[in-house]
Design a protein around this motif. Sequence first.
Motif, PDB file in Angstrom:
ATOM      1  N   TYR A   1       1.163  -0.994   0.147  1.00 37.42           N
ATOM      2  CA  TYR A   1      -0.075  -0.101  -0.057  1.00 37.42           C
ATOM      3  C   TYR A   1       1.330   1.507   0.120  1.00 37.42           C
ATOM      4  N   PRO A   2       0.777   1.844  -0.954  1.00 31.69           N
ATOM      5  CA  PRO A   2      -0.310   2.250  -2.071  1.00 31.69           C
ATOM      6  C   PRO A   2       0.584   1.408  -2.908  1.00 31.69           C
TER       7      PRO A   2
ATOM      8  N   LYS B   1      -2.059  10.770   6.594  1.00 35.93           N
ATOM      9  CA  LYS B   1      -3.068  10.233   7.301  1.00 35.93           C
ATOM     10  C   LYS B   1      -4.270  11.015   7.234  1.00 35.93           C
TER      11      LYS B   1
ATOM     12  N   ALA C   1      -9.084   3.025   1.114  1.00 34.14           N
ATOM     13  CA  ALA C   1      -7.902   3.325   2.117  1.00 34.14           C
ATOM     14  C   ALA C   1      -7.660   4.555   2.789  1.00 34.14           C
ATOM     15  N   GLN C   2      -7.718   5.239   4.233  1.00 34.80           N
ATOM     16  CA  GLN C   2      -7.755   6.567   4.841  1.00 34.80           C
ATOM     17  C   GLN C   2      -6.407   6.596   6.202  1.00 34.80           C
ATOM     18  N   ARG C   3      -5.584   5.695   5.465  1.00 31.72           N
ATOM     19  CA  ARG C   3      -4.566   5.321   6.549  1.00 31.72           C
ATOM     20  C   ARG C   3      -2.789   6.342   5.678  1.00 31.72           C
TER      21      ARG C   3
END
Length: 148
Positions: A36-37, A78, A93-95
């Motif tokens: 990720y990503p 974030k 994704a919010q990380r």
Amino acid sequence: MSTAFSMAPLFRSSVGFDRFNDLFESALRNEPGSTYPPYNVEKHGDDEYRIVIAAAGFQEEDLELQVEKGVLTVSGGKRDAHEGVTYLHQGIAQRAFKLSFRLADHIEVKAADLRNGLLNIDLLRIVPEEAKAKRIPINGTQKPALQH
């Protein structure tokens, strides 16, 4: 049963990232944080390369690029959750993330561009004259042998 294998033969003639072999082998081992990503490494010519990172939802101020000691580090902070929003499904994704790419000798970051959710990082190999291969002429005349 898992077998270890080297991808070195696949990369010998393809890219100027001689040490990128380590990157691909670590991705194959599924090390934490390596998925990720998602990203691509592309070759656009003999000396031109591009790293494309899927940075959906990130804005320029959320991303940071840094080169130190031959390592390109791309990190994304974030993002703040939107107040008053209730997610019925949250697939984006919010990380935060941090990717590191070890660059081969003489590879420099030329430009970075965020467009349509993709972060494009253009790289260029600039080999100085003293590091380039030199053709050595062979003289046809016979010279006396060196004496010790």
